[in-house]
Scaffold this active site. Structure first.
Site, short mmCIF file in Angstrom:
data_model
loop_
_atom_site.label_atom_id
_atom_site.label_comp_id
_atom_site.label_asym_id
_atom_site.label_seq_id
_atom_site.Cartn_x
_atom_site.Cartn_y
_atom_site.Cartn_z
N HIS A 141 1.50 5.55 -1.83
CA HIS A 141 0.99 6.39 -2.72
C HIS A 141 2.04 7.21 -3.56
CE1 HIS A 141 -3.26 6.69 -1.24
NE2 HIS A 141 -2.65 5.94 -0.21
N HIS A 155 0.77 -1.22 0.08
CA HIS A 155 -0.03 0.00 0.13
C HIS A 155 1.12 1.15 -0.18
CE1 HIS A 155 -3.87 2.02 1.10
NE2 HIS A 155 -3.18 3.07 1.32
N HIS A 206 -9.17 1.69 -0.02
CA HIS A 206 -9.24 2.38 1.35
C HIS A 206 -10.64 2.23 2.32
CE1 HIS A 206 -5.82 4.26 -0.54
NE2 HIS A 206 -5.55 5.17 0.62
N GLU A 218 -10.89 3.99 7.03
CA GLU A 218 -9.72 4.75 7.60
C GLU A 218 -10.20 5.91 8.41
OE1 GLU A 218 -6.85 6.40 4.91
OE2 GLU A 218 -5.43 6.90 6.35
N GLN A 235 -9.84 9.68 -4.97
CA GLN A 235 -9.30 9.96 -3.56
C GLN A 235 -10.61 10.88 -3.02
OE1 GLN A 235 -5.63 10.97 -2.22
NE2 GLN A 235 -7.24 10.94 -0.51
N TRP A 238 0.77 13.94 4.13
CA TRP A 238 0.26 13.13 5.29
C TRP A 238 1.38 12.71 6.25
CZ3 TRP A 238 -1.48 12.23 0.38
CH2 TRP A 238 -2.94 12.57 0.07
N ASP A 263 2.33 3.17 3.00
CA ASP A 263 1.51 4.14 2.64
C ASP A 263 1.92 5.61 2.17
OD1 ASP A 263 -1.22 5.44 2.38
OD2 ASP A 263 -1.82 5.31 4.49
FE FE2 Z 1 -3.40 5.22 1.55
#
Ligand code: FE2
Length: 424
Positions: free
Chosen positions: A58, A56, A209, A212, A151, A314, A308
């Protein structure tokens, strides 16, 4: 043979193993092989592992930390808002350059397979084009799998489903989703159903996702598991994050786990990000937020750990080190027993390889000659030391090397150096 590695330890506990490589595949594996290699490497009893796999990630936002500004609250939602500000400013060349740089780091870390989500909530599908380009460029050394990720919400964001379908038609591999970000629980469930039906039609894998959030009533994993079962998608679906499970009622979880097991849905936890982003609305006690990893494993459900984020809206840290991910996962889940620690190593190697459906992965004759020689004797020692990758081999060729960890000392009556290893 093109290459023979002598005297390796393997993650399953075997020691004194030789690995012979020819034509990019493992030709033989066992103690004291008679084969001679054009190149011979002495592992000296150290661990040879199949490569690390990140289930996982991005890659469209990686290495963008601080652009256009830093996430002040540190929350998931501000991160999504920040990414929304950055998206219109993205330039394809810069995006490709950041992703390529990250892939260089990944190879140096022995991370040779990555499933990355790519945002499709952009009419231009610029990130999709960029990452398809990156996928082609890195194919000789990294298996890059792309997930079409709406997203901003499949139903919430106008045109998202059409964009997702266009991305799949362009060559994106996996169907993504984000049901907890839709406007209502009902729309979240509807998005799961639509996406699973689309994946079943197209014969594709699914990785959403899912839940979350710290909201214990965010139960989209239930719908994802049910749709997986209904549509016969067993073994091809993963729920990423599943952090709401941390806060769910225990009775409800006792009903959910068998449903997930029977549906063949895998779970992907992201320990570094879950411990960072969840619990942000708590005062004290402050929840850890990661999903119930030991309980999922005990129920017979595949659990992988993902990175991630690395240096993005993030998360401002990270360097592509899946041992750092396993280290955090072990701590957050309190998986400190020997078997549990070994399971954390498996969660960044064999289990994600199975979730991605990688062909020829593993240490056995006939598998691709892809492996990592670590500066550690066992998987647990590798996690403890976030061990150096002495050698990274892809298809029988050494693609990265690093020195073993060692510090020199200048102390009276003490050794001249330490390597942090025990028993040698
Ligand atoms: Fe993610």
């Amino acid at each position: 043979m093109d290459l023979v590695v002598r005297n390796a330890s393997l993650p399953d506990g075997r020691t004194g193993i030789d690995i012979a490589v020819e034509g990019g595949r493992i030709a033989a594996l066992g103690p004291a092989l008679a084969a001679h290699g054009a190149r011979e490497i002495d592992a000296g009893g150290d661990l040879v592992s199949p490569p690390f796999v990140d289930a996982h990630f991005h890659m469209d936002s990686t290495l963008s930390y601080g652009m256009p500004r830093v996430n002040a609250s540190g929350t998931l939602l501000e991160g999504i808002a920040l990414w929304g500000e950055l998206k219109p400013q993205l330039v394809q060349d810069a995006l490709v350059e950041c992703a390529m740089q990250y892939c260089d780091w990944a190879v140096a870390r022995g991370l040779l397979a990555i499933r990355t989500h790519v945002d499709v909530c952009d009419e231009r599908l610029l990130a999709v084009e960029a990452l398809l380009d990156v996928k082609r460029r890195v194919a000789p050394y990294i298996d890059l799998q792309l997930v079409a990720f709406p997203q901003d919400g499949l139903l919430r964001s106008p045109g998202a489903f059409d964009n997702l379908k266009r991305a799949i038609a362009m060559g994106v591999d996996v169907v993504g989703g984000i049901p907890h970000f839709e406007r209502t629980m009902a729309q979240g469930a509807e998005s799961v159903r639509l996406l699973c039906e689309f994946a079943a039609e197209q014969g594709l894998r699914v990785d959403m996702h899912c839940d979350e959030t710290d909201d214990p009533l965010s139960r989209h994993i239930e719908t994802l598991a049910y749709e997986t079962w209904r549509l016969g998608l067993q073994g091809r679906v993963a729920g990423s994050h599943l952090t709401s499970m941390h806060s769910m009622d225990n009775y409800y979880v006792s009903k959910l786990l068998p449903l997930m097991r029977e549906s063949g849905v895998a779970a992907i936890a992201n320990p570094l990000i879950n411990i960072t982003l969840q619990g942000r609305h708590d005062t004290y006690p402050k929840r850890r937020g990661m999903t119930r990893v030991p309980e999922l494993l005990a129920a017979g459900i595949d659990v992988a750990f993902g990175h991630d984020c690395v240096m993005d809206p993030w998360y401002g840290l990270g360097s592509g080190d899946m041992l750092e991910v396993a280290h955090m996962g072990l701590h957050v889940a309190q998986m400190t027993g020997q078997d549990a620690m070994r399971a954390c190593f498996e969660a960044v190697t064999g289990t994600p390889a199975r979730i991605l459906g990688l062909e020829g992965y593993g240490l056995a004759p006939g598998c691709h000659a892809d492996f990592v020689l670590l500066d550690a004797a066992t998987p647990v020692e590798a996690i403890r030391l976030r061990a150096a990758r002495r050698l990274v081999v892809r298809r029988g060729t050494i693609v990265a090397e690093a020195p073993a960890m060692k510090a020199s000392l200048n102390l009276p009556g003490r050794p001249g150096s330490v390597d942090f290893r025990i028993g040698r």
